[in-house]
Design a protein around this motif. Structure first.
Motif, PDB file in Angstrom:
ATOM      1  N   PRO A  30     -54.365 -14.707 -17.377  1.00 24.43           N
ATOM      2  CA  PRO A  30     -55.298 -15.623 -18.042  1.00 24.43           C
ATOM      3  C   PRO A  30     -56.721 -15.067 -17.965  1.00 24.43           C
ATOM      4  CG  PRO A  30     -54.678 -16.477 -15.888  1.00 24.43           C
ATOM      5  CD  PRO A  30     -53.850 -15.244 -16.131  1.00 24.43           C
ATOM      6  N   CYS A  31     -57.567 -15.532 -18.837  1.00 24.98           N
ATOM      7  CA  CYS A  31     -58.976 -15.137 -18.806  1.00 24.98           C
ATOM      8  C   CYS A  31     -59.650 -15.748 -17.587  1.00 24.98           C
ATOM      9  CB  CYS A  31     -59.701 -15.614 -20.065  1.00 24.98           C
ATOM     10  SG  CYS A  31     -59.163 -14.787 -21.551  1.00 24.98           S
ATOM     11  N   PHE A  32     -60.643 -15.061 -17.065  1.00 22.82           N
ATOM     12  CA  PHE A  32     -61.445 -15.628 -15.992  1.00 22.82           C
ATOM     13  C   PHE A  32     -62.302 -16.755 -16.540  1.00 22.82           C
ATOM     14  CE2 PHE A  32     -61.029 -11.186 -14.432  1.00 22.82           C
ATOM     15  CZ  PHE A  32     -60.446 -11.454 -13.204  1.00 22.82           C
ATOM     16  N   HIS A 118     -61.928 -17.277 -11.295  1.00 22.91           N
ATOM     17  CA  HIS A 118     -63.334 -17.410 -11.667  1.00 22.91           C
ATOM     18  C   HIS A 118     -64.076 -16.096 -11.443  1.00 22.91           C
ATOM     19  CE1 HIS A 118     -62.060 -21.549 -11.268  1.00 22.91           C
ATOM     20  NE2 HIS A 118     -63.145 -21.900 -11.945  1.00 22.91           N
ATOM     21  N   LEU A 119     -65.087 -15.873 -12.268  1.00 19.14           N
ATOM     22  CA  LEU A 119     -65.843 -14.628 -12.207  1.00 19.14           C
ATOM     23  C   LEU A 119     -67.314 -14.900 -12.467  1.00 19.14           C
ATOM     24  CD1 LEU A 119     -65.942 -11.440 -12.228  1.00 19.14           C
ATOM     25  CD2 LEU A 119     -65.592 -11.615 -14.698  1.00 19.14           C
ATOM     26  N   GLY A 120     -68.137 -14.244 -11.706  1.00 16.01           N
ATOM     27  CA  GLY A 120     -69.571 -14.209 -11.955  1.00 16.01           C
ATOM     28  C   GLY A 120     -70.025 -12.775 -11.849  1.00 16.01           C
ATOM     29  N   LEU A 121     -70.946 -12.373 -12.693  1.00 18.63           N
ATOM     30  CA  LEU A 121     -71.410 -10.990 -12.616  1.00 18.63           C
ATOM     31  C   LEU A 121     -72.856 -10.878 -13.018  1.00 18.63           C
ATOM     32  CD1 LEU A 121     -71.540  -9.452 -15.646  1.00 18.63           C
ATOM     33  CD2 LEU A 121     -69.110  -9.747 -15.414  1.00 18.63           C
ATOM     34  N   SER A 122     -73.425  -9.763 -12.625  1.00 21.96           N
ATOM     35  CA  SER A 122     -74.816  -9.480 -12.985  1.00 21.96           C
ATOM     36  C   SER A 122     -75.008  -7.977 -13.026  1.00 21.96           C
ATOM     37  CB  SER A 122     -75.763 -10.098 -11.944  1.00 21.96           C
ATOM     38  OG  SER A 122     -77.106  -9.883 -12.312  1.00 21.96           O
ATOM     39  N   VAL A 123     -75.754  -7.520 -14.023  1.00 20.42           N
ATOM     40  CA  VAL A 123     -76.147  -6.118 -14.136  1.00 20.42           C
ATOM     41  C   VAL A 123     -77.659  -6.077 -13.975  1.00 20.42           C
ATOM     42  CG1 VAL A 123     -76.177  -4.061 -15.603  1.00 20.42           C
ATOM     43  CG2 VAL A 123     -74.215  -5.618 -15.680  1.00 20.42           C
ATOM     44  N   GLN A 124     -78.121  -5.274 -13.038  1.00 24.81           N
ATOM     45  CA  GLN A 124     -79.540  -5.204 -12.710  1.00 24.81           C
ATOM     46  C   GLN A 124     -79.975  -3.744 -12.565  1.00 24.81           C
ATOM     47  OE1 GLN A 124     -81.557  -7.907 -12.506  1.00 24.81           O
ATOM     48  NE2 GLN A 124     -79.816  -9.254 -12.943  1.00 24.81           N
ATOM     49  N   PRO A 125     -81.292  -3.505 -12.646  1.00 26.15           N
ATOM     50  CA  PRO A 125     -81.794  -2.147 -12.395  1.00 26.15           C
ATOM     51  C   PRO A 125     -81.519  -1.724 -10.949  1.00 26.15           C
ATOM     52  CG  PRO A 125     -83.495  -3.538 -13.385  1.00 26.15           C
ATOM     53  CD  PRO A 125     -82.359  -4.436 -13.023  1.00 26.15           C
ATOM     54  N   HIS A 126     -81.349  -0.420 -10.756  1.00 25.63           N
ATOM     55  CA  HIS A 126     -81.156   0.142  -9.423  1.00 25.63           C
ATOM     56  C   HIS A 126     -82.065   1.361  -9.300  1.00 25.63           C
ATOM     57  CE1 HIS A 126     -79.194   2.025  -5.955  1.00 25.63           C
ATOM     58  NE2 HIS A 126     -78.638   0.849  -5.722  1.00 25.63           N
ATOM     59  N   LYS A 127     -82.856   1.407  -8.240  1.00 28.34           N
ATOM     60  CA  LYS A 127     -83.875   2.456  -8.150  1.00 28.34           C
ATOM     61  C   LYS A 127     -83.304   3.854  -7.939  1.00 28.34           C
ATOM     62  CE  LYS A 127     -85.620   2.417  -3.399  1.00 28.34           C
ATOM     63  NZ  LYS A 127     -86.817   2.124  -2.609  1.00 28.34           N
ATOM     64  N   VAL A 128     -82.075   3.984  -7.522  1.00 26.93           N
ATOM     65  CA  VAL A 128     -81.455   5.299  -7.360  1.00 26.93           C
ATOM     66  C   VAL A 128     -80.527   5.619  -8.530  1.00 26.93           C
ATOM     67  CG1 VAL A 128     -79.917   6.699  -5.913  1.00 26.93           C
ATOM     68  CG2 VAL A 128     -81.607   5.181  -4.839  1.00 26.93           C
ATOM     69  N   TYR A 129     -79.677   4.666  -8.930  1.00 30.59           N
ATOM     70  CA  TYR A 129     -78.637   4.916  -9.934  1.00 30.59           C
ATOM     71  C   TYR A 129     -78.990   4.420 -11.338  1.00 30.59           C
ATOM     72  CZ  TYR A 129     -75.819   6.246  -5.987  1.00 30.59           C
ATOM     73  OH  TYR A 129     -75.340   6.887  -4.867  1.00 30.59           O
ATOM     74  N   GLY A 130     -80.129   3.805 -11.492  1.00 29.04           N
ATOM     75  CA  GLY A 130     -80.542   3.304 -12.806  1.00 29.04           C
ATOM     76  C   GLY A 130     -80.078   1.882 -13.044  1.00 29.04           C
ATOM     77  N   THR A 131     -78.775   1.651 -12.881  1.00 28.02           N
ATOM     78  CA  THR A 131     -78.224   0.299 -13.031  1.00 28.02           C
ATOM     79  C   THR A 131     -77.171   0.059 -11.959  1.00 28.02           C
ATOM     80  OG1 THR A 131     -76.493   1.042 -14.553  1.00 28.02           O
ATOM     81  CG2 THR A 131     -78.506   0.198 -15.554  1.00 28.02           C
ATOM     82  N   ASN A 132     -76.951  -1.208 -11.701  1.00 30.27           N
ATOM     83  CA  ASN A 132     -75.840  -1.595 -10.842  1.00 30.27           C
ATOM     84  C   ASN A 132     -75.290  -2.928 -11.309  1.00 30.27           C
ATOM     85  OD1 ASN A 132     -76.511  -3.562  -8.082  1.00 30.27           O
ATOM     86  ND2 ASN A 132     -78.232  -2.936  -9.321  1.00 30.27           N
ATOM     87  N   CYS A 133     -73.983  -3.037 -11.206  1.00 34.25           N
ATOM     88  CA  CYS A 133     -73.287  -4.253 -11.609  1.00 34.25           C
ATOM     89  C   CYS A 133     -72.548  -4.802 -10.395  1.00 34.25           C
ATOM     90  CB  CYS A 133     -72.281  -3.958 -12.728  1.00 34.25           C
ATOM     91  SG  CYS A 133     -71.228  -5.364 -13.157  1.00 34.25           S
ATOM     92  N   VAL A 134     -72.685  -6.097 -10.186  1.00 34.49           N
ATOM     93  CA  VAL A 134     -71.919  -6.780  -9.140  1.00 34.49           C
ATOM     94  C   VAL A 134     -71.066  -7.835  -9.812  1.00 34.49           C
ATOM     95  CG1 VAL A 134     -72.023  -8.201  -7.058  1.00 34.49           C
ATOM     96  CG2 VAL A 134     -73.693  -6.359  -7.390  1.00 34.49           C
ATOM     97  N   MET A 135     -69.767  -7.799  -9.520  1.00 36.66           N
ATOM     98  CA  MET A 135     -68.813  -8.808  -9.996  1.00 36.66           C
ATOM     99  C   MET A 135     -68.286  -9.554  -8.786  1.00 36.66           C
ATOM    100  SD  MET A 135     -66.305  -6.595 -12.420  1.00 36.66           S
ATOM    101  CE  MET A 135     -66.827  -5.889 -13.948  1.00 36.66           C
ATOM    102  N   ASP A 136     -68.426 -10.853  -8.787  1.00 36.70           N
ATOM    103  CA  ASP A 136     -67.865 -11.674  -7.715  1.00 36.70           C
ATOM    104  C   ASP A 136     -66.726 -12.516  -8.271  1.00 36.70           C
ATOM    105  OD1 ASP A 136     -69.466 -10.676  -5.700  1.00 36.70           O
ATOM    106  OD2 ASP A 136     -71.002 -12.213  -5.919  1.00 36.70           O
ATOM    107  N   PHE A 137     -65.591 -12.485  -7.589  1.00 33.98           N
ATOM    108  CA  PHE A 137     -64.366 -13.151  -8.010  1.00 33.98           C
ATOM    109  C   PHE A 137     -64.044 -14.271  -7.037  1.00 33.98           C
ATOM    110  CE2 PHE A 137     -64.104  -8.722  -9.221  1.00 33.98           C
ATOM    111  CZ  PHE A 137     -63.557  -8.734 -10.487  1.00 33.98           C
ATOM    112  N   GLY A 138     -63.474 -15.360  -7.555  1.00 32.72           N
ATOM    113  CA  GLY A 138     -63.035 -16.454  -6.689  1.00 32.72           C
ATOM    114  C   GLY A 138     -61.793 -17.126  -7.209  1.00 32.72           C
ATOM    115  N   ALA A 139     -60.991 -17.628  -6.291  1.00 33.36           N
ATOM    116  CA  ALA A 139     -59.855 -18.450  -6.656  1.00 33.36           C
ATOM    117  C   ALA A 139     -60.342 -19.882  -6.810  1.00 33.36           C
ATOM    118  CB  ALA A 139     -58.775 -18.354  -5.579  1.00 33.36           C
ATOM    119  N   LYS A 140     -59.502 -20.725  -7.396  1.00 33.68           N
ATOM    120  CA  LYS A 140     -59.890 -22.132  -7.562  1.00 33.68           C
ATOM    121  C   LYS A 140     -60.247 -22.723  -6.224  1.00 33.68           C
ATOM    122  CE  LYS A 140     -57.714 -23.393 -11.807  1.00 33.68           C
ATOM    123  NZ  LYS A 140     -56.999 -24.379 -12.551  1.00 33.68           N
ATOM    124  N   LYS A 141     -61.263 -23.560  -6.254  1.00 29.70           N
ATOM    125  CA  LYS A 141     -61.720 -24.233  -5.026  1.00 29.70           C
ATOM    126  C   LYS A 141     -60.749 -25.325  -4.655  1.00 29.70           C
ATOM    127  CE  LYS A 141     -66.597 -23.532  -5.982  1.00 29.70           C
ATOM    128  NZ  LYS A 141     -67.884 -24.168  -6.102  1.00 29.70           N
TER     129      LYS A 141
END
Length: 141
Positions: A30-32, A118-141
């Motif tokens: 299923p989709c997140f 469930h999924l939450g994510l963010s792409v932000q600048p990174h001073k060494v790599y240029g960009t960084n993405c963090v994806m946080d995953f969760g099961a139903k509460k």
């Protein structure tokens, strides 16, 4: 995947070959569901990592992922993927899905897990790599 590999002039590795095999056997998932809470956690971590130039799941002050995520998500079933240097969504996704050089295939397992809903994510600048993405995953509460 074939089109992506050709477009990127990607040479297949044992990791990409194992992904292809795994995807052939995988049943539809299923989709997140988008999570504001998990996106907030992901954004905070991505901003912090970007400003400090650090990588990984622990915050710059040493707070572990499991402690950070408890501020946002009450389920014990959680996961996190971090990617550095890829700018496009497809490159981030494929990098984490192939998981080249990660013997545990933890990023791939998070994405393909039927446990996480469930999924939450963010792409932000990174001073060494240029960009960084963090994806946080969760099961139903």
């Amino acid at each position: 995947m074939k089109d992506y590999y050709e477009q990127k002039n990607f040479k297949k590795s044992s990791y990409s070959k194992s992904l292809e095999k795994e995807l052939k056997l995988l049943k539809a998932l299923p989709c997140f569901e988008f999570s504001v809470e998990l996106s907030k956690c992901a954004k905070n971590h991505a901003i912090e990592m970007g400003k400090t130039g650090k990588i990984g799941h622990d915050s710059s002050n040493g707070k572990s992922f499991s402690k950070r995520i408890k501020d946002c998500w009450s389920s014990n079933a959680v996961g996190e993927n971090c990617d550095y240097g890829n700018e496009s969504g497809i490159d981030i996704f494929m990098s984490l899905l192939i998981d080249d050089g990660v013997p545990s295939l933890g990023h791939r397992k998070n994405i393909l897990s039927n446990l996480f809903t469930h999924l939450g994510l963010s792409v932000q600048p990174h001073k060494v790599y240029g960009t960084n993405c963090v994806m946080d995953f969760g099961a139903k509460k």
